[in-house]
Scaffold this motif. Structure first.
Motif, PDB file in Angstrom:
ATOM      1  N   PHE A  69      -4.779  20.521  16.457  1.00  0.00           N
ATOM      2  CA  PHE A  69      -5.582  19.551  15.704  1.00  0.00           C
ATOM      3  C   PHE A  69      -5.529  18.172  16.357  1.00  0.00           C
ATOM      4  O   PHE A  69      -6.430  17.348  16.146  1.00  0.00           O
ATOM      5  CB  PHE A  69      -5.088  19.492  14.259  1.00  0.00           C
ATOM      6  N   ALA A  70      -4.512  17.922  17.158  1.00  0.00           N
ATOM      7  CA  ALA A  70      -4.385  16.633  17.845  1.00  0.00           C
ATOM      8  C   ALA A  70      -5.587  16.382  18.751  1.00  0.00           C
ATOM      9  O   ALA A  70      -6.073  15.251  18.868  1.00  0.00           O
ATOM     10  CB  ALA A  70      -3.089  16.589  18.655  1.00  0.00           C
ATOM     11  N   PHE A  71      -6.090  17.436  19.399  1.00  0.00           N
ATOM     12  CA  PHE A  71      -7.257  17.280  20.283  1.00  0.00           C
ATOM     13  C   PHE A  71      -8.498  16.914  19.470  1.00  0.00           C
ATOM     14  O   PHE A  71      -9.287  16.050  19.875  1.00  0.00           O
ATOM     15  CB  PHE A  71      -7.522  18.567  21.066  1.00  0.00           C
ATOM     16  N   ALA A  72      -8.679  17.556  18.333  1.00  0.00           N
ATOM     17  CA  ALA A  72      -9.830  17.262  17.473  1.00  0.00           C
ATOM     18  C   ALA A  72      -9.802  15.808  17.004  1.00  0.00           C
ATOM     19  O   ALA A  72     -10.843  15.136  16.955  1.00  0.00           O
ATOM     20  CB  ALA A  72      -9.844  18.204  16.272  1.00  0.00           C
ATOM     21  N   ILE A  73      -8.610  15.314  16.688  1.00  0.00           N
ATOM     22  CA  ILE A  73      -8.478  13.916  16.257  1.00  0.00           C
ATOM     23  C   ILE A  73      -8.876  12.974  17.385  1.00  0.00           C
ATOM     24  O   ILE A  73      -9.668  12.039  17.194  1.00  0.00           O
ATOM     25  CB  ILE A  73      -7.033  13.619  15.799  1.00  0.00           C
ATOM     26  N   ALA A  74      -8.348  13.226  18.598  1.00  0.00           N
ATOM     27  CA  ALA A  74      -8.646  12.358  19.741  1.00  0.00           C
ATOM     28  C   ALA A  74     -10.140  12.370  20.074  1.00  0.00           C
ATOM     29  O   ALA A  74     -10.747  11.320  20.315  1.00  0.00           O
ATOM     30  CB  ALA A  74      -7.826  12.798  20.949  1.00  0.00           C
ATOM     31  N   ALA A  75     -10.744  13.564  20.087  1.00  0.00           N
ATOM     32  CA  ALA A  75     -12.171  13.685  20.411  1.00  0.00           C
ATOM     33  C   ALA A  75     -13.036  12.970  19.379  1.00  0.00           C
ATOM     34  O   ALA A  75     -13.997  12.267  19.725  1.00  0.00           O
ATOM     35  CB  ALA A  75     -12.563  15.160  20.506  1.00  0.00           C
ATOM     36  N   SER A  76     -12.697  13.133  18.100  1.00  0.00           N
ATOM     37  CA  SER A  76     -13.502  12.504  17.042  1.00  0.00           C
ATOM     38  C   SER A  76     -13.398  10.984  17.107  1.00  0.00           C
ATOM     39  O   SER A  76     -14.378  10.277  16.843  1.00  0.00           O
ATOM     40  CB  SER A  76     -13.064  13.009  15.667  1.00  0.00           C
ATOM     41  N   ILE A  77     -12.229  10.463  17.471  1.00  0.00           N
ATOM     42  CA  ILE A  77     -12.057   9.011  17.573  1.00  0.00           C
ATOM     43  C   ILE A  77     -12.970   8.444  18.656  1.00  0.00           C
ATOM     44  O   ILE A  77     -13.600   7.392  18.478  1.00  0.00           O
ATOM     45  CB  ILE A  77     -10.586   8.650  17.854  1.00  0.00           C
ATOM     46  N   LEU A  78     -13.072   9.128  19.796  1.00  0.00           N
ATOM     47  CA  LEU A  78     -13.933   8.652  20.888  1.00  0.00           C
ATOM     48  C   LEU A  78     -15.400   8.616  20.464  1.00  0.00           C
ATOM     49  O   LEU A  78     -16.124   7.649  20.750  1.00  0.00           O
ATOM     50  CB  LEU A  78     -13.765   9.552  22.120  1.00  0.00           C
ATOM     51  N   VAL A  79     -15.853   9.666  19.777  1.00  0.00           N
ATOM     52  CA  VAL A  79     -17.246   9.698  19.304  1.00  0.00           C
ATOM     53  C   VAL A  79     -17.465   8.609  18.253  1.00  0.00           C
ATOM     54  O   VAL A  79     -18.499   7.910  18.264  1.00  0.00           O
ATOM     55  CB  VAL A  79     -17.601  11.081  18.733  1.00  0.00           C
ATOM     56  N   ASP A  80     -16.504   8.453  17.344  1.00  0.00           N
ATOM     57  CA  ASP A  80     -16.612   7.427  16.302  1.00  0.00           C
ATOM     58  C   ASP A  80     -16.748   6.035  16.914  1.00  0.00           C
ATOM     59  O   ASP A  80     -17.542   5.209  16.449  1.00  0.00           O
ATOM     60  CB  ASP A  80     -15.386   7.457  15.385  1.00  0.00           C
ATOM     61  N   ILE A  81     -15.971   5.758  17.954  1.00  0.00           N
ATOM     62  CA  ILE A  81     -16.028   4.450  18.614  1.00  0.00           C
ATOM     63  C   ILE A  81     -17.411   4.234  19.232  1.00  0.00           C
ATOM     64  O   ILE A  81     -18.003   3.144  19.118  1.00  0.00           O
ATOM     65  CB  ILE A  81     -14.924   4.326  19.682  1.00  0.00           C
ATOM     66  N   ALA A  82     -17.953   5.262  19.889  1.00  0.00           N
ATOM     67  CA  ALA A  82     -19.276   5.146  20.515  1.00  0.00           C
ATOM     68  C   ALA A  82     -20.339   4.794  19.477  1.00  0.00           C
ATOM     69  O   ALA A  82     -21.205   3.937  19.713  1.00  0.00           O
ATOM     70  CB  ALA A  82     -19.634   6.452  21.226  1.00  0.00           C
ATOM     71  N   LEU A  83     -20.291   5.438  18.327  1.00  0.00           N
ATOM     72  CA  LEU A  83     -21.284   5.180  17.279  1.00  0.00           C
ATOM     73  C   LEU A  83     -21.045   3.831  16.605  1.00  0.00           C
ATOM     74  O   LEU A  83     -21.985   3.063  16.373  1.00  0.00           O
ATOM     75  CB  LEU A  83     -21.245   6.304  16.236  1.00  0.00           C
ATOM     76  N   GLN A  84     -19.798   3.542  16.295  1.00  0.00           N
ATOM     77  CA  GLN A  84     -19.485   2.302  15.586  1.00  0.00           C
ATOM     78  C   GLN A  84     -19.790   1.072  16.433  1.00  0.00           C
ATOM     79  O   GLN A  84     -20.248   0.048  15.914  1.00  0.00           O
ATOM     80  CB  GLN A  84     -18.015   2.307  15.165  1.00  0.00           C
ATOM     81  N   LEU A  85     -19.551   1.160  17.734  1.00  0.00           N
ATOM     82  CA  LEU A  85     -19.886   0.052  18.631  1.00  0.00           C
ATOM     83  C   LEU A  85     -21.361  -0.306  18.517  1.00  0.00           C
ATOM     84  O   LEU A  85     -21.729  -1.484  18.444  1.00  0.00           O
ATOM     85  CB  LEU A  85     -19.560   0.433  20.082  1.00  0.00           C
ATOM     86  N   ASN A  86     -22.222   0.711  18.515  1.00  0.00           N
ATOM     87  CA  ASN A  86     -23.659   0.473  18.439  1.00  0.00           C
ATOM     88  C   ASN A  86     -24.083  -0.045  17.067  1.00  0.00           C
ATOM     89  O   ASN A  86     -24.880  -0.976  16.966  1.00  0.00           O
ATOM     90  CB  ASN A  86     -24.419   1.767  18.770  1.00  0.00           C
TER      91      ASN A  86
END
Length: 425
Positions: A69-86
């Motif tokens: 589950f650690a990988f899922a957390i890390a991957a979701s954080i990266l996508v969240d940052i990309a969307l939130q930045l915009n």
């Protein structure tokens, strides 16, 4: 020819060493005010995401996936940052709320966005009030309905306070920090195999796309992605001159949520990895109790209550921001609508106990639909409506990663609609 007498000059004020000038004091005060607002916006976004559903999702996937589950957390954080930045950048630089930009892109589109968000926010806020009641039950042994009603009154009191904006900023910061500290204590007590979790961040034993997409929807779905950005606008922090603050706030808000997700995962993982069986009726509470006994159960109650009441605040504030105008709606009217929203959702909770599964499925579908619509509108503004960005040149790289992440939100929308189809199939 004699020179005319020179004008007497006023002596320049002498400033003692170490004494700040009035200009310096004003600048420092302004910076401190902006910093306080930024912290409040970051924690409003983060604590809006950290609700009862956040705790349930994290516990469920930790039990199912373990260290992977650690990988899922890390991957979701990266996508969240990309969307939130915009999202934060377009809203912050333009100085307009998401629905206002929607109406400028296509007449009526902003009201469609507001309608979708209102329905989802209304139903999920019933769940938030319900979660606060369960939190007071675990924390103090209060009847959940009484605890939920009292928690709603606290939230109403915060919005009715003389300096409501400052009160919201401080409450979400204090409760957000409290959740992280207490959950970290449980994580230390449960003794998780941290090395195994770290290894899975890079080399996962399995990859669950369901977990990744669920975490993304739970972290920035529905009203959550707009909460912090709208709070910044209402505090007067907008325009290209505040780009640094906007960027820092958008990333830090996601990282705060990520920290809470990580420590909660480690707390549960430590118990699961030790071979303990969690109570299926309430696995998160069971994990906290097994990690630290009676104290752990009380700590869980505090964490759940803090997560729920901050989500009540975030959902109520952001939902109302979608149906009001920042310039044409008075503070009094806006506050009245927020209070009415909390009262209605609390009364519904008291009548039906909690949001029925059918309604939660519908709310999830509405939030899933809103995410690609809202993100799409904001990316369109960044790409084609530069006239709305106050002269700011939008970076192509940021638009690019936002576009890729937007495609994933479309997949999320398809996933959120499917349960509704099954429900009536």
């Amino acid at each position: 020819m004699a020179k005319p007498p020179s004008k007497p000059t006023s002596p320049r004020p002498v400033r003692r060493t170490g004494q700040p000038s009035s200009e310096g004091t004003a600048t420092t005060s302004m910076k401190a005010s902006t910093r306080s607002t930024l912290i409040g916006a970051m924690f409003l976004m983060a604590t809006s995401a950290i609700g009862p559903g956040f705790i349930t999702q994290t516990t469920t996937f930790t039990v199912q996936l373990g260290a992977a589950f650690a990988f899922a957390i890390a991957a979701s954080i990266l996508v969240d940052i990309a969307l939130q930045l915009n999202v934060w950048r377009v809203i912050g630089v333009s100085g307009r709320r998401a629905q206002e930009l929607g109406n400028l892109v296509a007449p009526g589109l902003g009201w469609v966005m507001a309608g979708l968000l209102f329905v989802g926010g209304l139903v999920f806020n019933i769940g938030n009030v319900s979660g606060s009641g369960l939190g007071t039950d675990a924390m103090l042994g209060l009847d959940p309905k009484l605890g939920g009603a009292l928690s709603a009154l606290i939230a109403i009191g915060i919005f009715l306070s003389k300096r409501a904006g400052l009160a919201v900023d401080r409450i979400v910061f204090v409760l957000g920090a409290l959740m992280i500290v207490l959950t970290t204590y449980i994580a230390i007590t449960s003794g998780p195999p941290v090395g195994q979790a770290l290894k899975n961040v890079v080399l996962p034993e399995q990859v669950s796309f369901l977990a990744i997409t669920t975490l993304i929807g739970g972290t920035i779905g529905g009203y959550i992605v707009y909460a912090g950005a709208h709070r910044l606008l209402d505090s007067g922090v907008s325009g290209p001159e505040h780009l640094k603050d906007i960027t820092r706030g958008s990333v830090t808000g996601i990282l705060i949520t990520g920290v809470m997700r990580v420590v909660l995962f480690l707390a549960i993982f430590g118990v699961v990895a030790g071979g303990a069986k969690l109570d299926p009726a309430n696995p998160a509470a069971s994990a906290f109790e097994q990690a630290a006994g009676e104290v752990g159960l009380r700590v869980f109650g505090i964490v759940l209550w803090a997560a729920a009441i901050t989500s009540v605040i975030g959902a109520s504030y952001t939902t109302v921001s979608f149906i009001t105008s920042r310039t044409r709606t008075s503070d009094r009217v806006r506050t009245g609508l927020v209070v009415a929203f909390i009262v209605v959702t609390t009364l519904l909770f008291l009548v039906i106990g909690t949001a029925p599964t059918t309604l939660l499925v519908f709310a999830g579908a509405f939030n899933g639909l809103l995410l690609p619509v809202g993100i799409g509108v904001l990316l369109w503004v960044a790409w084609r409506r530069k006239d709305l960005l106050n002269g700011y040149h939008y970076p192509a790289w940021l638009l690019g990663i936002g576009g890729l992440a937007w495609l994933l939100t479309i997949y999320l929308a398809v996933r959120s609609v499917r349960p509704v189809i099954d429900l009536f199939g």
